[in-house]
Design an enzyme around this catalytic site. Structure first.
Site, PDB file in Angstrom:
ATOM      1  CB  SER A  60     -48.605  37.849  -5.111  1.00 39.27           C
ATOM      2  OG  SER A  60     -49.153  38.070  -3.825  1.00 39.27           O
TER       3      SER A  60
ATOM      4  CD  GLU B 196     -37.876  44.846  -5.779  1.00 43.53           C
ATOM      5  OE1 GLU B 196     -38.165  44.359  -6.883  1.00 43.53           O
ATOM      6  OE2 GLU B 196     -37.022  45.727  -5.612  1.00 43.53           O
TER       7      GLU B 196
HETATM    8  P1  NAD Z   1     -47.103  35.887  -1.608  1.00 51.60           P
HETATM    9  O1  NAD Z   1     -47.597  37.245  -1.976  1.00 51.60           O
HETATM   10  O2  NAD Z   1     -48.096  34.810  -1.437  1.00 51.60           O
HETATM   11  O3  NAD Z   1     -46.276  35.975  -0.220  1.00 51.60           O
HETATM   12  C1  NAD Z   1     -45.124  36.751  -0.086  1.00 51.60           C
HETATM   13  C2  NAD Z   1     -44.893  37.094   1.369  1.00 51.60           C
HETATM   14  O4  NAD Z   1     -45.869  38.049   1.800  1.00 51.60           O
HETATM   15  C3  NAD Z   1     -45.025  35.913   2.339  1.00 51.60           C
HETATM   16  O5  NAD Z   1     -44.052  36.048   3.344  1.00 51.60           O
HETATM   17  C4  NAD Z   1     -46.432  36.098   2.902  1.00 51.60           C
HETATM   18  O6  NAD Z   1     -46.607  35.512   4.174  1.00 51.60           O
HETATM   19  C5  NAD Z   1     -46.510  37.606   2.981  1.00 51.60           C
HETATM   20  N1  NAD Z   1     -47.861  38.196   2.932  1.00 51.60           N
HETATM   21  C6  NAD Z   1     -48.884  37.841   2.132  1.00 51.60           C
HETATM   22  N2  NAD Z   1     -49.928  38.681   2.319  1.00 51.60           N
HETATM   23  C7  NAD Z   1     -49.546  39.593   3.255  1.00 51.60           C
HETATM   24  C8  NAD Z   1     -50.175  40.704   3.876  1.00 51.60           C
HETATM   25  N3  NAD Z   1     -51.428  41.049   3.569  1.00 51.60           N
HETATM   26  N4  NAD Z   1     -49.482  41.415   4.791  1.00 51.60           N
HETATM   27  C9  NAD Z   1     -48.212  41.076   5.111  1.00 51.60           C
HETATM   28  N5  NAD Z   1     -47.566  40.018   4.566  1.00 51.60           N
HETATM   29  C10 NAD Z   1     -48.230  39.287   3.642  1.00 51.60           C
HETATM   30  O7  NAD Z   1     -46.003  35.484  -2.710  1.00 51.60           O
HETATM   31  P2  NAD Z   1     -45.275  34.085  -2.952  1.00 51.60           P
HETATM   32  O8  NAD Z   1     -46.238  33.108  -3.534  1.00 51.60           O
HETATM   33  O9  NAD Z   1     -44.482  33.688  -1.760  1.00 51.60           O
HETATM   34  O10 NAD Z   1     -44.204  34.501  -4.079  1.00 51.60           O
HETATM   35  C11 NAD Z   1     -44.489  34.552  -5.441  1.00 51.60           C
HETATM   36  C12 NAD Z   1     -44.777  35.962  -5.892  1.00 51.60           C
HETATM   37  O11 NAD Z   1     -43.700  36.829  -5.520  1.00 51.60           O
HETATM   38  C13 NAD Z   1     -44.869  36.092  -7.408  1.00 51.60           C
HETATM   39  O12 NAD Z   1     -45.914  36.973  -7.723  1.00 51.60           O
HETATM   40  C14 NAD Z   1     -43.519  36.681  -7.793  1.00 51.60           C
HETATM   41  O13 NAD Z   1     -43.515  37.379  -9.028  1.00 51.60           O
HETATM   42  C15 NAD Z   1     -43.264  37.584  -6.645  1.00 51.60           C
HETATM   43  N6  NAD Z   1     -41.841  37.895  -6.485  1.00 51.60           N
HETATM   44  C16 NAD Z   1     -41.413  39.133  -6.837  1.00 51.60           C
HETATM   45  C17 NAD Z   1     -40.070  39.444  -6.761  1.00 51.60           C
HETATM   46  C18 NAD Z   1     -39.554  40.786  -7.182  1.00 51.60           C
HETATM   47  O14 NAD Z   1     -38.419  41.096  -6.845  1.00 51.60           O
HETATM   48  N7  NAD Z   1     -40.315  41.590  -7.904  1.00 51.60           N
HETATM   49  C19 NAD Z   1     -39.161  38.491  -6.280  1.00 51.60           C
HETATM   50  C20 NAD Z   1     -39.634  37.244  -5.905  1.00 51.60           C
HETATM   51  C21 NAD Z   1     -40.991  36.958  -6.015  1.00 51.60           C
END
Ligand code: NAD
Length: 509
Positions: free
Chosen positions: A242, A263
């Protein structure tokens, strides 16, 4: 429509264990957190999260392995990736099962994700013989100017739940070919698939004689990811998730002058022009907006339709939405599986309440499904909401299948609406007018990292670089020249004359 009955959690547990066993994983059960399936919304196994000591050990081992791996000739490094690709082919169905069980993707999309992994391995094997640097004309006689590319170091890969394996492979196949080592912190929601991928890569490394620690897996939540973010031994943090996550990760990595590749979230739109082939547009829109239950970063969230065709297109879309089979993602007839968690369903419902308060009108969908069969799961009908303006809720990414539809009069107006959101990942235009298509793709058109014509916003191929602008984070992964993010370049000036000539005609001594 609702497809057939759901499997039980015990069925899913058995199926997951069988797939893991075929891949060679014995689950080391623990009590720190649970692997869970969105199909029933229930827990599968307890798992052990990486401790601070595990993380420290992985960092040291990965750095040590890098020192050997960086001197292994790149085409030899490619052999590791080639073997990984072969194992992924062999276990395509097992990996597909695990993706469906943990991420809730329908079978064809889960297998498609594994295919994407195979494709990037093929790409990276070729890349291992094509890490080209340029030779540059020197202004000095008897001098050669060249650019060389060297391995960067340890790459920390933090990945999201919705592409639980492909995003890892985009990073890992390319990073390994580039001579880097990888530490992977997958989403805490998709640990089983990460155990399976890791086992296959470990096997490939054993078989080709690569250092054992070229790849390490650390299970756990964001606290584990934060260690990678802050540790100076991690040269590149490639984080997918996110925008909230990226907002935290980016500045922390920058504070230690590390590199990051972000990303993040998208809020993708398609413009539908009066000349569009509506059969094609309807198909493209429904797949992009409702596919993967709206849980792709490239999911179509905003439709900007010319006012003259809006009523016709909306009627066709609402009819198509009413027929979407929702339910068990293992059932071959299902097109829409569950949302990842019940919280995701709550977030979706909150967004719909806000959208209506901001003047939106729900035209189709929005009802929860399968509440009796799976009260802890999040099955929901994809929604179409008609809006008159791009209000606050429309400008946000809600990670669920909501499609906001608005109308336009001139293409300039449509492009302005298109670009007037904080995110900049994927975009498309449906038109048969070449001038319109070219304008949309031009510098004054879409401001996204991906701009398509006559296809939807989702479903990218690995050959092109993938990523987006603005709050999407600016990173590029996968194909094209995205590999450069995983290497460092050096500019070499070689004087093969016997005279010291200074640049810019500077005279000294
Ligand atoms: P999320 O942000 O909740 O988590 C993603 C990852 O980041 C997880 O492994 C989580 O444990 C880790 N994380 C979260 N906060 C962190 C921090 N402060 N420090 C280090 N690691 C941390 O996302 P999600 O719910 O798993 O996925 C959905 C989101 O991902 C959506 O917003 C989607 O658009 C995005 N996404 C983007 C792409 C891209 O290529 N642009 C691809 C897939 C998903």
């Amino acid at each position: 429509m609702t497809a057939t009955a759901l499997p039980t959690t015990e069925d899913l547990r058995t199926r997951a264990r069988a797939a893991l066993a075929r891949v060679g994983v014995t689950v080391e059960e623990g009590g720190d957190f649970q692997a869970r399936s969105p199909i029933t919304g229930e827990d599968l196994f307890g798992l052990r999260a990486a401790t601070a000591a595990d993380t420290e050990e992985a960092l040291a081992a990965s750095r040590e392995a890098f020192l050997a791996w960086r001197t292994t000739p790149a085409p030899r490094r490619g052999e590791l990736v080639r073997r990984l690709g072969e194992l992924l082919r062999e276990h395509k169905s097992d990996l597909g099962d695990l993706i469906t069980i943990e991420a809730g993707k329908i079978r064809s999309e889960a297998l498609g994700e594994v295919q994407e992994m195979i494709d990037i391995c093929d790409f990276a094997v070729g890349l291992s013989r094509q890490l080209y640097g340029r030779t540059i004309a020197s202004e000095r006689p008897g001098h050669r100017l060249a650019e060389t590319w060297h391995p960067l170091g340890v790459v920390g890969v933090i990945s999201a739940f919705n592409f639980p394996a492909a995003v890892w492979s985009w990073n890992t196949a390319v990073a390994l070919a580039c001579g880097d080592t990888v530490i992977w912190k997958p989403s805490e929601l998709t640990s089983l698939i990460s155990l399976a991928c890791t086992r296959l890569l470990d096997r490939a490394a054993e078989e080709v004689g690569a250092p054992r620690d070229v790849h390490r897996l650390l299970l756990g939540d964001r606290t584990v990811g934060e260690k990678l973010v802050d540790d100076p031994r991690v040269a590149l943090v490639s984080a997918t998730g996110s925008t909230r996550m990226g907002r935290e990760v980016g500045p922390r990595v920058a504070a230690r002058f590390g590199r990051s590749l972000l990303e993040l979230g998208g809020n993708n739109a398609a413009v539908v022009a009066p000349s569009a082939d509506l059969d094609l547009a309807v198909q493209g829109i429904v797949f992009a907006a409702a596919g993967t239950a709206g849980q792709r970063c490239t999911t179509l969230r905003r439709l900007i339709v010319h006012q003259d065709i809006a009523d016709t297109l909306i009627a066709r879309l609402t009819a198509a939405y009413q027929k979407l089979p929702i339910g068990d993602p293992f059932d071959e007839t299902t097109l829409v599986g569950p949302l990842i968690t019940p919280q995701a369903l709550d977030t979706m419902q909150e967004a719909l309440v806000r959208a209506q308060a901001e003047g939106g009108k729900i035209l189709a969908g929005g009802n929860r499904r399968l509440t009796d069969a799976a009260p802890r799961a999040g099955y929901v009908e994809p929604v179409i909401v008609r809006v008159d303006a791009q209000t606050d809720v429309v400008r946000e990414e809600t990670f669920a299948p909501i499609l906001y539809v608005q109308t336009y009069e001139t293409l300039e107006e449509a492009i302005a609406l298109h670009n007037d959101v904080p995110q900049g990942l994927s975009s498309s235009i449906f038109t048969r007018d070449q001038q319109e298509a070219e304008l949309f793709l031009s510098a004054e058109g879409s401001d996204c990292g991906i701009a398509n014509v006559n296809i939807g916003t989702s479903g990218a191929e690995i050959g092109g670089a993938f990523g987006g602008e603005k709050e999407t984070g600016g990173g590029r992964e996968s194909g094209s020249d995205a590999w450069r993010a995983y290497m460092r370049s050096a500019t070499n000036t070689i004087n093969y004359s016997s005279r010291l000539a200074l640049a810019q005609n500077v005279s000294f001594l």
